[in-house]
Design an enzyme around this catalytic site. Sequence first.
Site, PDB file in Angstrom:
ATOM      1  N   TRP A 153      11.652  49.510  74.997  1.00 30.71           N
ATOM      2  CA  TRP A 153      13.081  49.118  75.664  1.00 30.71           C
ATOM      3  C   TRP A 153      13.509  49.016  74.575  1.00 30.71           C
ATOM      4  CZ3 TRP A 153      14.517  43.668  73.574  1.00 30.71           C
ATOM      5  CH2 TRP A 153      15.622  43.633  74.027  1.00 30.71           C
ATOM      6  N   HIS A 154      12.838  49.153  73.130  1.00 32.34           N
ATOM      7  CA  HIS A 154      13.652  48.309  71.843  1.00 32.34           C
ATOM      8  C   HIS A 154      13.956  50.392  71.858  1.00 32.34           C
ATOM      9  CE1 HIS A 154      12.071  44.521  71.171  1.00 32.34           C
ATOM     10  NE2 HIS A 154      13.319  44.640  70.235  1.00 32.34           N
ATOM     11  N   GLY A 155      13.337  51.208  72.158  1.00 33.98           N
ATOM     12  CA  GLY A 155      14.000  52.519  72.092  1.00 33.98           C
ATOM     13  C   GLY A 155      12.883  53.357  71.954  1.00 33.98           C
ATOM     14  N   SER A 199       7.991  46.796  75.966  1.00 35.98           N
ATOM     15  CA  SER A 199       8.407  45.968  74.547  1.00 35.98           C
ATOM     16  C   SER A 199       9.466  46.574  73.612  1.00 35.98           C
ATOM     17  CB  SER A 199       8.570  44.091  74.180  1.00 35.98           C
ATOM     18  OG  SER A 199       9.150  44.487  73.097  1.00 35.98           O
ATOM     19  N   ALA A 200       8.149  47.399  73.795  1.00 31.40           N
ATOM     20  CA  ALA A 200       8.527  49.031  72.379  1.00 31.40           C
ATOM     21  C   ALA A 200       9.940  49.685  72.851  1.00 31.40           C
ATOM     22  CB  ALA A 200       7.222  49.289  71.768  1.00 31.40           C
TER      23      ALA A 200
END
Length: 462
Positions: free
Chosen positions: A357-359, A354-355
């Site tokens: 994916w965010h950047g 998830s991290a």
Amino acid sequence: MELGLETMAAAIGVSVPVLRFLLCFVATIPVSFLWRFVPGTLPKHVYSAFSGVVLSYLSFGISSNLLFLVPMLLGYAAMLLYRPKCGIITFFLSFGYLIGCHVYYMSGDAWKEGGIDATGALMVLTLKVISSAINYNDGLLKEEDLREAQKRYRLVKLPSLIEYFGYCLCCGSHFAGPVFEMKDYLEWTEGKGIWAPSDKGLSPSPYGATFRALVQAGISMAVYLYLVPYHPLSRFSEPVYQEWGFWRKLSFQYMSGFTARWKYYFIWSISEASIIISGLGFSGWTESSPPKPKWDRAKNVDIPGVELAKSAVVLPLVWNIQVSTWLRHYVYERLITKGKKPGFFQLLATQTVSAVWHGLYPGYMLFFVQSALMIAGSRVFYRWEQATNMGLVKKALVFINFAYTLLILNYSAVGFLVLSLHESLALYGSVYYVGTILPITLILLGYIIPAKPARSKARKQQ
């Protein structure tokens, strides 16, 4: 035209690119509504894809569609050429491409300064491309070996290229989600499954639910615009913040996280309205009499559920709901060894994905590691709560878990907001790392004071 946009942007305090995006984003509602009147299955797919391309062009420019084309073609090529491994190939190729775009565009800095680019839409598109490939991969597996979600969404047949493009860009739904499944998109377009004509002659009306989502969007924006002048992120770097005491710093961190969330509530409420009015958001009927339509497929956030969460464990179920569901189906559950229970590894790996994916900003990494710790600590409270039959103690533990969740969530959110490693650590340190030390302490206490399930008197007598 540009002069008019500049005047309007100045009036509401945003940049011209952000205003252009917001206008196109709100336009997804009428565009999705018009989808209902397109005759025939193939024209609907063409309309879905074409409207997505046009909205992307108007919002971000022609380069955005070229940016989106790369992962879409990579995913489709993997499905076409090597089905047995197309899921894992698409996962790593799509995430590799997304990471490269994150590094090149450094969107987080642009967002902080009031700019915007197509990377946010690419993030949503990446999840769609990956889920399509994995579900097509699952179509080769024996049904008895699959989980319920895999059985529901597996693709036995390769979607056509126009079906695939229609799904990926559907009416601008790639702007901010919600993420939905290829199989649902196909059934919706073809009028099958829950979208098939009902024996009872029931046809779900989307208008009441759409109006509710728009009201929620209006309230969210009003709250955000009211609060943000009192809790600007720039205050963290001002000398006055360093002069404050512990409790005032902690309360400002809390209010900064609380304020920022209303911006996301606005965005997700608009996207919810768009998906509902198209009909795709329909998810079945209630058991009540008369039955009422449910629109859970469009729902991306439960505002009271977030702000009044009794446990950090429920946050993935009420915040960014469809992305959390995607992470559960395509990361968390697939890391669980058959016959074994999931542990901290699966949780941490999911939060790491998830991290990324965010950047690649350190603040994102810190936030999602913090989130894993927060959830693990909350589970300790829950186990203790379940281990006692004393009503007062149980209620006290429920309240403490509630307060713990609010504290750690808003403390952790600081990293998500400021992004840089130095500033994140400095702000965590300004409140003595309380939101990091507390969950780690709880996790350790969970081993020292293990919770044994409470047994009723009747069970003991047996």
